[in-house]
Design an enzyme around this catalytic site. Structure first.
Site, PDB file in Angstrom:
ATOM      1  CB  CYS A 153      16.662  39.033  83.783  1.00 57.14           C
ATOM      2  SG  CYS A 153      16.978  40.705  84.178  1.00 57.14           S
ATOM      3  CB  THR A 409       6.261  52.885 106.682  1.00 58.76           C
ATOM      4  OG1 THR A 409       5.222  53.659 106.406  1.00 58.76           O
ATOM      5  CG2 THR A 409       6.510  53.065 107.930  1.00 58.76           C
ATOM      6  CE1 TYR A 410      11.596  56.630 103.853  1.00 57.29           C
ATOM      7  CE2 TYR A 410      10.157  55.222 102.444  1.00 57.29           C
ATOM      8  CZ  TYR A 410      11.445  55.514 102.777  1.00 57.29           C
ATOM      9  OH  TYR A 410      12.702  54.849 102.237  1.00 57.29           O
ATOM     10  CG  ASN A 411       4.242  56.903 109.165  1.00 60.62           C
ATOM     11  OD1 ASN A 411       5.531  56.806 109.686  1.00 60.62           O
ATOM     12  ND2 ASN A 411       3.598  55.754 109.311  1.00 60.62           N
ATOM     13  CB  THR A 412       4.002  59.640 102.795  1.00 59.82           C
ATOM     14  OG1 THR A 412       4.873  58.614 102.166  1.00 59.82           O
ATOM     15  CG2 THR A 412       4.626  60.528 103.554  1.00 59.82           C
ATOM     16  CB  THR A 421       1.423  52.290 104.574  1.00 55.96           C
ATOM     17  OG1 THR A 421       2.595  52.124 105.101  1.00 55.96           O
ATOM     18  CG2 THR A 421       1.124  53.894 104.244  1.00 55.96           C
TER      19      THR A 421
END
Length: 515
Positions: A153, A409-412, A421
């Site tokens: 890297c 999470t953004y619940n999308t 999710t």
């Protein structure tokens, strides 16, 4: 008068270049000022605009130009740059990062899609690298170089070569590992094992480091070393997984050669005029519209699995069988081998045994290593307390970082809202640990095959185990309808799950040595 006018225009060109570089570090209003300046000067003749490209010939001024567009090869620059303009919380984090590091690097810019995680990451990295601790500052950056070099890297290697020199590191050490102090050289074996086959580390490796006569490490130093190695191994995975481009001030990030694009002015490359973006966008070609069924199919599977959980629970024997099946199937998920090989000559001097790489946990002919049962040695009950005892506060910082990314999470999901999710996030985390031979007794590994398709598994395995082989094609091939922010979230999960897996093996070996 003509001479003074020429000098003014040369100075104006250099100022625009400096502002363009600052723009990548400050996402407040610099770009708007540049746009305003461009508007005011839009009446200049073609000859006057081309004057900027002649700076080197006429004035002997060498102006660096970026070799790549934006922080990431995989993600459009405009989508990244608008973050700091639209979100005050992210803007503050960027300012704090710049104040702490003296730069706003591309990794920070991409993590800005998830500010809560970024805040935790920056705090942890600041503590590891800049706050008083067991290791001297030059050792910390040299260990970061060793860890990043293990995965070829060059992005991270170049960053920490600069940091190493800034904290007073001896430039002679950078000639290669053989030129570094013997104490640092003793880390070579542990570095390669943790990077590629962490299940092979034993208490004998720990004893060897602690009891070396003139070059031995203390327990506190060794814990600091282990955290640094695992941090930068996993950060290399994130770097490749998100296609991070070199920083403009580092090798591979700039050129002094004049660009040769038919009808474009050189100014357009140094001050961000849209003509360059328009040209590049015109060359890319449009992709066909994907059907909507991919996301719906995944959501349907999640719903079905939840219903099966509610109806009946598999026996422990069946759960163990499914783990072994998934572990065996991971053997057949391999990264693509037909891509160009990365030139590693510049970083290979910082590590030994370049032929040593990842091999699957259940590899035939390799020594018999038992499955690591997560319940026997957990991060929460064992690793956390050991790290915190020997390197105060770091256990807390790491635990916060693990918890944030695991529960983030953004619940999308793509275009859908109000989606749970958690099942998908757990499948990703546990699949990574499964590849490293770590089993959770309470998890049904049959869910992994239902939720992660072959393209996604190939991407995960490549980023985690052989990150240098990650390509844009692989990034584009999974979750094609999901947002870039969601794919960055995936890479955060991969990075932290990998780090925790390495830590579990290393800390288990230290615990066995102590007992």
């Amino acid at each position: 008068v003509a001479c003074l006018t020429g000098l003014f225009k040369h100075a104006q060109c250099a100022a625009v270049t400096v502002l363009q570089r600052l723009e990548r570090s400050d996402h407040t209003n610099i770009k708007m000022r540049l746009a305003d300046a461009r508007t005011k000067n839009s009446g200049r003749s073609a000859r006057e605009r081309l004057l900027c490209s002649n700076c080197e010939k006429e004035m002997g001024v060498r102006i660096p130009r970026p070799l790549r567009q934006g922080p990431s090869e995989f993600i459009p620059e405009k989508e990244i740059l608008q973050l700091g303009r639209e979100d005050a919380e992210i803007r503050i984090l960027f300012i704090e990062a710049f104040a702490t590091l003296g730069r706003l690097d591309n990794i920070t810019l991409l993590m800005g899609f998830h500010p809560r995680y970024l805040d935790s990451f920056l705090k942890t990295q600041h503590y590891l690298m800049q706050v008083d601790g067991p290791l001297p500052y030059d050792y910390r950056h040299y260990i970061a170089i060793m860890a990043a070099a293990r995965h070829q890297c060059s992005y991270l290697v170049n960053l920490h070569v600069n940091d190493f020199l800034q904290v007073g590191g001896d430039p002679k050490w950078l000639a290669g590992l053989d030129s570094a102090p013997r104490k640092l050289q003793t880390l070579s074996e542990v570095n390669k094992i943790l990077a590629h086959r962490p299940w092979l580390i034993t208490k004998d490796h720990i004893e060897k480091l602690l009891k070396a006569e003139a070059h031995g490490w203390s327990l506190a130093e060794l814990v600091h070393v282990v955290v640094l190695l695992t941090h930068y191994h996993s950060l290399a995975s994130f770097t490749y997984g998100c296609g991070i481009n070199p920083e403009i001030h580092c090798d591979g990030g700039h050129t002094f050669r004049l660009p040769s694009v038919g009808s474009c002015y050189v100014c357009d490359f140094t001050n961000g005029n849209n003509v360059v973006d328009d040209l590049l966008n015109g060359q890319e070609g449009s992709e066909g519209t994907e059907t909507v069924c991919e996301v719906e199919a995944l959501m349907k599977k999640m719903k079905q699995l939840q219903e099966c959980r509610d109806e009946e629970e598999a026996s422990q024997e069946e759960m163990a069988t499914r783990f072994e099946r998934e572990k065996a199937e991971s053997l057949y998920v391999a990264p693509t081998e037909d891509e160009e090989t990365v030139d590693t000559r510049e970083v290979s001097r910082h590590f030994e045994d370049p032929s040593y790489g990842y091999k699957e946990f259940p590899r035939q002919g390799e020594q018999n290593v038992p499955t690591f049962r997560a319940q026997d040695y957990t991060w929460e009950d064992h690793g956390y307390s050991l790290v915190n005892r020997l390197y105060p506060d770091v256990g807390q910082l790491l635990d916060e970082k693990f918890q944030i990314v695991y529960n983030l999470t953004y619940n999308t999901m793509a275009m859908h809202k109000d989606v749970d999710t958690s099942m998908l996030r757990r499948a990703i985390w546990n699949y990574i640990h499964c590849m490293f031979g770590i089993r959770y007794d309470d998890y049904d590994y049959g869910e992994i095959n239902q939720l992660l398709d072959r393209n996604f598994k190939a991407y995960i395995k490549t980023v985690v185990c052989s990150p240098v082989k990650t390509t844009k094609r692989m990034y584009d091939s999974f979750w094609r309808q999901f947002k870039h922010s969601e794919k960055i979230h995936v890479n955060l999960l991969l990075m932290e799950a990998r780090m925790q897996a390495e830590l579990l093996y290393a800390l288990t070996a230290i615990t066995r040595y102590l007992t």
